[in-house]
Structures are given as C-alpha cells and as structure tokens.
Design a protein around this motif. Sequence first.
Motif, mmCIF file in Angstrom:
data_model
loop_
_atom_site.group_PDB
_atom_site.id
_atom_site.type_symbol
_atom_site.label_atom_id
_atom_site.label_comp_id
_atom_site.label_asym_id
_atom_site.label_seq_id
_atom_site.Cartn_x
_atom_site.Cartn_y
_atom_site.Cartn_z
ATOM 1 N N ILE A 90 -39.057 -21.376 -108.113
ATOM 2 C CA ILE A 90 -40.238 -22.317 -108.217
ATOM 3 C C ILE A 90 -39.619 -23.261 -108.798
ATOM 4 O O ILE A 90 -38.995 -23.477 -109.899
ATOM 5 N N SER A 91 -40.141 -24.657 -108.460
ATOM 6 C CA SER A 91 -39.812 -25.959 -109.143
ATOM 7 C C SER A 91 -40.575 -26.239 -110.482
ATOM 8 O O SER A 91 -41.775 -25.638 -110.556
ATOM 9 N N ALA A 123 -42.042 -28.789 -111.217
ATOM 10 C CA ALA A 123 -43.560 -29.228 -110.987
ATOM 11 C C ALA A 123 -44.612 -28.321 -110.244
ATOM 12 O O ALA A 123 -45.654 -28.296 -110.676
ATOM 13 N N ALA A 124 -43.707 -27.262 -109.632
ATOM 14 C CA ALA A 124 -44.862 -26.386 -109.082
ATOM 15 C C ALA A 124 -45.215 -25.359 -110.365
ATOM 16 O O ALA A 124 -46.334 -24.658 -110.288
ATOM 17 N N ALA A 125 -44.297 -25.129 -110.940
ATOM 18 C CA ALA A 125 -44.650 -24.258 -112.160
ATOM 19 C C ALA A 125 -45.578 -24.692 -113.213
ATOM 20 O O ALA A 125 -46.713 -23.963 -113.341
ATOM 21 N N TRP A 126 -45.538 -26.071 -113.437
ATOM 22 C CA TRP A 126 -46.802 -26.810 -114.349
ATOM 23 C C TRP A 126 -47.966 -26.907 -113.341
ATOM 24 O O TRP A 126 -49.111 -26.478 -114.175
ATOM 25 N N ALA A 127 -47.947 -26.916 -112.261
ATOM 26 C CA ALA A 127 -49.252 -26.884 -111.240
ATOM 27 C C ALA A 127 -49.749 -25.667 -111.472
ATOM 28 O O ALA A 127 -50.819 -25.447 -111.098
ATOM 29 N N ALA A 128 -49.170 -24.717 -111.488
ATOM 30 C CA ALA A 128 -49.636 -23.250 -111.252
ATOM 31 C C ALA A 128 -50.278 -22.768 -112.631
ATOM 32 O O ALA A 128 -51.228 -21.914 -112.314
ATOM 33 N N ALA A 138 -47.231 -17.343 -109.518
ATOM 34 C CA ALA A 138 -47.238 -18.576 -108.467
ATOM 35 C C ALA A 138 -45.848 -18.317 -107.318
ATOM 36 O O ALA A 138 -45.689 -18.552 -106.258
ATOM 37 N N ALA A 139 -44.774 -18.170 -108.088
ATOM 38 C CA ALA A 139 -43.398 -17.788 -107.424
ATOM 39 C C ALA A 139 -43.535 -16.751 -106.487
ATOM 40 O O ALA A 139 -43.112 -16.708 -105.288
ATOM 41 N N ALA A 153 -45.700 -17.704 -103.385
ATOM 42 C CA ALA A 153 -44.869 -18.695 -102.555
ATOM 43 C C ALA A 153 -44.121 -17.668 -101.512
ATOM 44 O O ALA A 153 -43.611 -18.404 -100.303
#
Length: 411
Positions: free
Chosen positions: A44-45, A47-52, A286-287, A290
């Motif tokens: 998980i990137s 950015a995606a981690a923060w967005a999660a 989130a990971a 995905a």
Amino acid sequence: MDLTLAIFVLVYVAMGVGHLPGFRLDRTGSAIVGAMVLIAAGRISPAAAWAAVDYRVIGLLFGLMTISAAFMVAGFYDWVALKVGHLNVGPKGLLAILIAVSGAMAALLNKDVVAVAMTPIFCSICLERRLNPLPFLLGFCFAANFASATTILGSPQNMIIAETLRLSFLGFMAAAAPPAVLGLPVVWGVIVLCYRGRWALPATQGTAAPALPPPTAFDRGETIKTGIVTIAVVAAFIFSDLPHMLIALMGASVLLISRRFSSSNLLHNVDGDLLLLLFGLFVVNAALTATGLPEEVLAGLRHIGLDLRDPPSMLVIMAVLSTIVGNNPAVMLVAPFIGGAHHPEALGAAIALGTSFSSSAVIFGSLVGIIVAEECRKRGIGLSFSEFARAGLPTSILCLLMAAAWILYLR
C-alpha cells in the motif's frame, strides 16, 4: 497478496490473543508494525495509507476521550465511586445502584476510562465491607459494556459506526438505547441468581494488594466546568449540523485551557494506544481490501444467507467476531463494507448491540473485563474464566436474544 494476507492474519491473531504469539508485541504494536511493513513492502502506498485513515473517527474519539479524562483529573470518578460504595444498603440494593451508576456513566462517558478510574476503588470498598467483590465487579463490568451501546459517546466502536453510517446522535440512540437499557435489569437478575448465598467475603479470601494511591481530590469547579462542556457537546450533537468531530474537538479545546490543571496531566489520561491501534488497523484493512479478497468473502457470506448490510445477519456476525478479535477490531473489519445500507439506524444498532452484548460472554471480550480481571488478580481474588462466564454467558445470550427481537422490529 500472500504477504498482505499473512500480515493481516497475524495482526488479527494479536487482536484476539492480546499479543503476537512468541513476541512481546501487544495489540497496538502489532497493528502499527503490520501497517509499517505493508507500506515498506509496497503493498500500500504512503498516500493510500494516509487516505485510509478516517480522520473523522480519530478526531471524534480524541475529543470525547479528552472530555472523559477531564472528569478523571477533576476527581469526579473517585468521588462517585466512594459515594456509591459507602451507601448503607444491603448487597442486592448496592448491586442495583452500582449497575445503574455504571450504566449511566458508560452511556455518557467513555466506558474504558470509567472502568480504569473506578474499578480499583469499588474493589477496595467491597473488601473493606467484607463483601465478595465478584458480583459487584461483574455487575459493574456487564452494565458498562451493555449501557455503552446507548449513545455515540459510550465506546469507540459506537463512534466508528456513527461516522461510517452518518448516523445522528438521536438516530443512533433511538435505535440502540431501548435494549441496552433493558439489559441492565437482566444483569442484576442473573448476578443475583448466580451469587445467592455468596455475598459475604470468604474467611480464606486474600485481601493483600499493593496500596492504592489516594483518591484524586474532588474539584467541584472543574467538575462543573466539564459537565457544562459535556452538556454543550451533546446539545450540539443533537441540534447542530456541524460534524461530530469538530464539536468534540471544540469541547476538548475548552477543557485543555485551564488555570487549575496542566494540559499534559489531562492528555496523560487520554488513551493514545487506542488511537494508534486504529491508525494501524485502518492501513492494514485498506491493504487487504485492495487485494479483492474481502469482496470474495462477502460473496460467500451472502451465499449462505449472511449479508453485512442486513441488520439481523450483522447482529450475529458482530456477536461472534467481536468475541474472537475484540470490539474495536471487529467494527474496523466490517466498516468499509456497510455504506449505503437501506436501514442504517437498524444496522448501526445491530453492530453496537452485537459488540456490546457479546462483550461479557468471555473475560477477554472487552477492555472493561480485562481491567476487572487484573484488579482481582492484584487482590488475590479468584476470577477464573469459568467464574466470569458463569454469569456473563447467560447474561449475554439473554440480551442478544432481546436485541434480535428488537432489530427485527426495527427492520
């Protein structure tokens, strides 16, 4: 996917057991390490981690925990515990009052903070009065767990539910409060039956324990101030269209500005570990989402008649899942998949009641139960797994059946 799934499983094993087997890594540490490994491995990137991470949930929880901690710093919890514990009433009457007080405070304040503050005092008072502490501590534990489902304020999982389903304060309360309140007489009745003839402290029961620190001095002025802020926050929840998070943070800001207590003292009583736990679980979940695996699992559940957006099905799922991994992790698992429900209030009530009513089936089913068990251990009081379940399991089953009937009525 294999690495993501493996980390996910290990993290939730730690949620259920309390630590990662073979290591001194607790629930919070496991969630944070799992999230960091997934980010570092590119599953998980950043950015995606923060967005999660749902900042609304984190902000709301922090604000309300700060308000609850302000009551602790002001000595309110100690004052209430001492007043209730020294009432000149019989054991059954004392149990009824204790259940009512525990339920009321858990509904309006964070149940875990209430338990941390009041459990040692109630235990000490029971021993001083030569009363068997078990029925009173179990009554306190069960009532706190059950009544916490009454409002958004009662527990972190309620806050997650309300923010995810966009439930209003009154909407959540109208859906969840009736069975939660009716569960309190059930708690009293089951404990009275289980402990009939066992109200006195056995002569062989040990009472030695490390000396408790003196009760926090009761500050009437700070208690009144915190009470006014709490009322204002609840009123804003009901009558204002402002986001719940902003209301809670404004209330916390007012309390952090004080001439009597330092902000560090107040923040010391905010459960930072829980906030970090949620951060980690947001990223880990989130990971996994995905990978597409959760959708396959949901399809399989629907095939056997269990739908996460169906309130009766959700009541069953949450009762089982929260017993295995704990209340907050269980809610975190299902939260991404319950949006757009046709009956959001009924679904929210099913999640809240399923997690709360199942919390007392086993000793590790809630943090309140763990706190009670730890205090008994310090005092040399025998609270075994079977002793806890002897009263907790029938209480949970009866209340879950009541909740099922209520959810069917709402739907």
